[in-house]
Scaffold this active site. Structure first.
Site, short mmCIF file in Angstrom:
data_model
loop_
_atom_site.label_atom_id
_atom_site.label_comp_id
_atom_site.label_asym_id
_atom_site.label_seq_id
_atom_site.Cartn_x
_atom_site.Cartn_y
_atom_site.Cartn_z
N ASP A 88 1.00 -1.13 0.50
CA ASP A 88 -0.18 -0.46 -0.10
C ASP A 88 0.85 1.28 0.04
O ASP A 88 2.14 1.51 1.17
CB ASP A 88 -0.90 -0.26 0.73
CG ASP A 88 -1.70 1.12 1.18
OD1 ASP A 88 -2.62 0.86 -0.20
OD2 ASP A 88 -1.57 2.12 2.01
N ASP A 494 -3.77 -36.36 -28.47
CA ASP A 494 -3.01 -36.57 -29.47
C ASP A 494 -2.59 -37.75 -29.58
O ASP A 494 -3.43 -38.68 -30.14
CB ASP A 494 -1.54 -36.34 -28.21
CG ASP A 494 -0.08 -35.63 -28.69
OD1 ASP A 494 0.41 -36.61 -29.82
OD2 ASP A 494 0.09 -35.01 -27.79
N GLY A 520 -5.97 -39.68 -31.26
CA GLY A 520 -5.93 -39.00 -32.81
C GLY A 520 -5.12 -38.12 -33.49
O GLY A 520 -3.87 -37.67 -32.80
N ASP A 521 -5.13 -37.56 -34.71
CA ASP A 521 -4.33 -36.89 -35.23
C ASP A 521 -4.42 -35.86 -36.22
O ASP A 521 -6.09 -35.77 -36.37
CB ASP A 521 -3.65 -38.17 -36.77
CG ASP A 521 -2.39 -36.87 -37.31
OD1 ASP A 521 -2.82 -35.58 -37.22
OD2 ASP A 521 -2.27 -37.49 -38.17
N PHE A 522 -4.32 -34.52 -35.13
CA PHE A 522 -5.29 -33.31 -35.53
C PHE A 522 -5.44 -32.84 -36.52
O PHE A 522 -5.97 -32.13 -36.98
CB PHE A 522 -4.80 -31.86 -34.41
CG PHE A 522 -3.29 -32.12 -34.05
CD1 PHE A 522 -2.53 -31.65 -35.06
CD2 PHE A 522 -2.79 -31.86 -32.86
CE1 PHE A 522 -1.22 -31.55 -34.93
CE2 PHE A 522 -1.32 -31.41 -32.64
CZ PHE A 522 -0.67 -30.59 -33.79
N ARG A 537 2.95 -24.56 -27.96
CA ARG A 537 4.66 -25.54 -29.00
C ARG A 537 4.01 -26.06 -30.44
O ARG A 537 4.96 -26.93 -30.75
CB ARG A 537 5.49 -25.76 -28.16
CG ARG A 537 5.83 -25.19 -26.93
CD ARG A 537 6.60 -25.73 -25.74
NE ARG A 537 8.25 -25.56 -26.11
CZ ARG A 537 9.22 -26.73 -26.45
NH1 ARG A 537 8.52 -27.83 -26.22
NH2 ARG A 537 10.20 -26.64 -26.71
C1 LIG Z 1 3.35 8.58 -5.65
C2 LIG Z 1 2.57 7.79 -6.64
C3 LIG Z 1 1.99 6.45 -6.65
N1 LIG Z 1 1.69 5.56 -7.54
C4 LIG Z 1 0.72 4.36 -7.06
C5 LIG Z 1 1.13 3.45 -7.18
C6 LIG Z 1 0.05 2.48 -6.27
O1 LIG Z 1 -0.37 1.63 -7.38
C7 LIG Z 1 -0.54 3.24 -6.13
C8 LIG Z 1 -1.27 3.73 -4.56
O2 LIG Z 1 -1.89 2.73 -4.27
P1 LIG Z 1 -2.57 1.76 -3.63
O3 LIG Z 1 -3.72 1.68 -2.64
O4 LIG Z 1 -1.33 0.92 -2.63
O5 LIG Z 1 -2.86 0.55 -4.97
P2 LIG Z 1 -3.41 0.68 -6.02
O6 LIG Z 1 -4.94 0.43 -5.49
O7 LIG Z 1 -2.75 0.42 -7.49
O8 LIG Z 1 -3.34 -1.59 -5.91
P3 LIG Z 1 -4.04 -2.42 -5.01
O9 LIG Z 1 -4.66 -2.10 -4.14
O10 LIG Z 1 -4.92 -2.96 -5.41
O11 LIG Z 1 -2.53 -2.95 -4.28
O12 LIG Z 1 -0.55 4.50 -6.36
C9 LIG Z 1 1.92 5.69 -9.03
O13 LIG Z 1 2.20 4.68 -9.88
N2 LIG Z 1 3.48 6.53 -8.85
C10 LIG Z 1 3.17 7.41 -8.03
O14 LIG Z 1 4.44 8.70 -8.51
#
Ligand SMILES: Cc1cn([C@H]2C[C@H](O)[C@@H](COP(=O)(O)OP(=O)(O)OP(=O)(O)O)O2)c(=O)[nH]c1=O
Length: 632
Positions: A88, A494, A520-522, A537
């Protein structure tokens, strides 16, 4: 990878990133981590005032995000993940926590508070190790946070609104993205840039190293704490105490990391009497008095010149099952290995030493033993054994590549020169003897098993009730699909001679619904009905006329809305990357490797649209496309 093999410790684990953030996904993908993405449903509504410090709020939110995913996956009887990662990111200014703006006005409010000031960006991270005891989920939580200071320039109202109207601020903490347009607002950054983008990679790696390689107490003083320790650092430190000085300096040099990758060059940093590797490459000039100019040698070219010797050493050690003996009985002296294998002592010793030099084995005063990677990938019963593919490379590809010059001169496959017989049909060559057939199947199984998780999770396939893996061989991918999508019925289609030999490759415990095998042979036979067809592949091996037959048949049985998943290495548009695919082309099959746009075009020709690509960066990429609705 080479910089931080500690990530390799996660390679055999089911890792889940509990985040919808594309930035976090990208940061972790870029360093080669293999993981699934399961966005958390946890609402970020914890009472901020109940936390003494903003980072505590970020850590707790990260923890709750990860726990929600761990619990949900456990309850849904999906296979419980081994590791769930939650994060977060918040911005703090004037003791206020800023999260993602709810609307443009909110973004304006946030950005104007940041204008002309320094603020902090905190990312809290939770790493949850999960296990299942009975029906209970057990978790071990490790958490940490990282702070980065960012200063914005003075921002005019006009500029702020222009930025807000770009749409960039809306899904980002503090209302800006430093990695894109928002970078223009920033005067300086103190600390980890990636932490601002959403994931403090460096601190994460250090945490993993702490978790997986706790340093022994009496040797801690040798380790540079401000660097990410490589696997070797700690192993060397801990083992070094007991081993004879002969081995100390070179032991573990260039050891494979658990992803199977080798650092490009041995890394040493001599301190006191015993050598301690710091995990970072130092110039050659620092080693044993080798002159600075040595560092300027064209190391890539030198590596390529020796590459064939290294490959052959790996092949021969595998063929002689040395990794198997060492897994079961190691550490062993060269003479013991020679006795087990029935080879000369001097030849065996040279080969074992070469394997140590290549990072495949370790050598101590007790003798030779496997690295973790050798146990996982090189033993014939290893969890992700590549033994089958290595033997195929030695017995089949090596003779073909020995004739590469003729292949290039003539522009054709060299089976007649390599094996004294012409390959009129690709598979006739493989199936003329039971031994060759088993070898080929083992090779296909190795790769299919190793890549199955990546392919099965490259896209959300839960909408498909029935799947048919065409040419699915031993069913390695099919078994993985059923693990991940328990409601899916999976059929492998296969050749009869393949299906007759699959029993050896089936998982010992069948904890899910069984895979159905149909022979089988596809190219000739009716295909089983399915909502999703898979060609893994297959396409790169066949000439255009055969592909035409196959794709026409699949297109004819696909109902609108059904899909086709193609697993191949997708070339870049210049068709020179990745090297794996380009080198594979040199075996001169009548088929060819294709770029993304070529696959799209090919699939469209047979009525498949909405083509999506997942470039995994690993052995196989995934292409998903859907059968077009019939025009009214
Ligand atoms: C400050 C800053 C934040 N961010 C983003 C990072 C995080 O994705 C978001 C902060 O929100 P978060 O709540 O941390 O993350 P999210 O909602 O994107 O994803 P989740 O909760 O599912 O993990 O802000 C940037 O991409 N660049 C920046 O400069």
């Amino acid at each position: 990878m080479a910089l931080n093999p500690v990530l390799g410790k996660l390679v055999s684990k089911r890792v889940v990133l509990a985040s919808a953030s594309p930035r976090r996904q990208e940061i972790l993908t870029n360093v080669g981590l293999r993981f699934e993405v399961v966005p958390s449903w946890f609402k970020e509504t914890l009472e901020k005032s109940s936390f003494a410090a903003p980072y505590e709020y970020a850590i707790e939110t990260a923890k709750q995000k990860a726990l929600e995913v761990a619990n949900r996956m456990h309850v849904k009887h999906l296979r419980t993940p081994d590791v769930v990662i939650g994060a977060d990111t918040i911005v703090t200014v004037d003791e206020q926590i800023l999260e993602k703006p709810v609307d443009k006005q909110d973004a304006y409010r946030m950005l104007s508070r940041l204008s002309g000031k320094e603020h902090s960006v905190f990312t809290g991270v939770a790493i949850i190790h999960c296990s299942s005891k009975g029906n209970q989920l057990e978790t071990e939580i490790t958490d940490f946070y990282e702070e980065t200071k960012v200063k914005f320039s003075d921002l005019s109202e006009e500029l702020l609104w222009e930025y807000i109207h770009s749409g960039e601020p809306m899904d980002k903490a503090g209302g800006y993205g430093i990695q894109a347009l928002g970078g223009m607002l920033v005067e300086y950054v103190h600390g980890d840039f990636l932490n601002v983008v959403g994931f403090p990679l460096n601190h994460f790696c250090k945490k993993l190293a702490e978790l997986y390689y706790p340093p022994p107490k009496h040797t801690v003083q040798h380790i540079k704490h401000d660097s990410i320790p490589s696997v070797d650092t700690f192993e060397n430190v801990s083992d070094g105490e007991s081993e004879s000085s002969n081995f100390t300096e070179h032991k573990g040099a260039n050891k494979l990391d658990s992803s199977g990758m080798c650092p490009s060059r041995p890394v040493y940093n001599c301190e006191n009497t015993s050598s301690v590797r710091t995990g970072f490459t130092v110039p050659l000039g620092n080693q044993n008095g080798v002159s600075e100019s040595a560092a300027k040698l064209p190391s890539k070219i030198l590596d390529l010149m020796d590459g064939f010797k290294a490959s052959k050493a790996l092949f021969v050690a595998s063929k002689l099952k040395m990794f198997d003996y060492l897994k079961n009985k190691g550490p062993l002296k060269a003479v013991d290995v020679a006795n087990e294998v029935g080879t000369s002592v001097c030849g065996t010793e040279r080969l074992l030493d070469a394997c140590v030099a290549l990072g495949l084995l370790e050598k101590t005063s007790q003798g030779y033993s496997n690295t973790d990677s050798a146990n996982i990938y090189l033993t014939s019963d290893g969890e992700y054994s590549l033994h089958g593919y290595i033997i195929h490379s030695n017995d089949h590809l090596w003779p073909l590549f020995t004739n590469l010059e003729s292949a290039v001169r003539e522009g054709s496959r060299q089976n007649h020169r390599a094996f004294g017989r012409k390959a009129e049909d690709l598979f006739k060559d493989y199936y003329h003897s039971q031994e060759v057939k088993q070898r080929f199947m083992a090779a296909m199984h190795s790769i299919a098993h190793l890549t199955a998780r990546d392919l099965a999770t490259a896209f959300d396939l839960s909408q498909f009730k029935s799947t048919c893996d065409l040419g699915g061989c031993t069913g390695a991918l099919a078994h993985e699909l059923i693990q991940i999508y328990p409601n899916m019925k999976v059929t492998v289609f296969d050749l009869p001679e393949v299906i007759a030999n699959i029993s050896y490759f089936q998982p010992s415990e069948q904890c899910t619904a069984p895979v159905t095998f149909v022979s089988g042979d596809f190219f000739k036979d009716n295909l089983p009905e399915a909502d999703l067809y898979i060609l893994s592949r297959v396409l790169h091996d066949w000439p255009d006329e055969k592909i035409h037959i196959l794709l026409s048949k699949i297109s004819a049985v696909c109902k609108p809305g059904s899909a086709l998943l193609v697993a191949e290495i997708v070339l870049d548009e210049q068709k020179t990357h990745p090297p794996r695919a380009v080198l594979q082309s040199l075996s001169m099959t009548e088929g060819k490797q294709r770029s993304g746009s070529e696959y799209k075009q090919l699939l469209e020709k047979y009525g498949f649209t909405n083509t999506q690509f997942k470039i995994t960066g690993t052995l196989l990429d995934a292409v998903l496309c859907f059968k077009k609705n019939l025009s009214p």
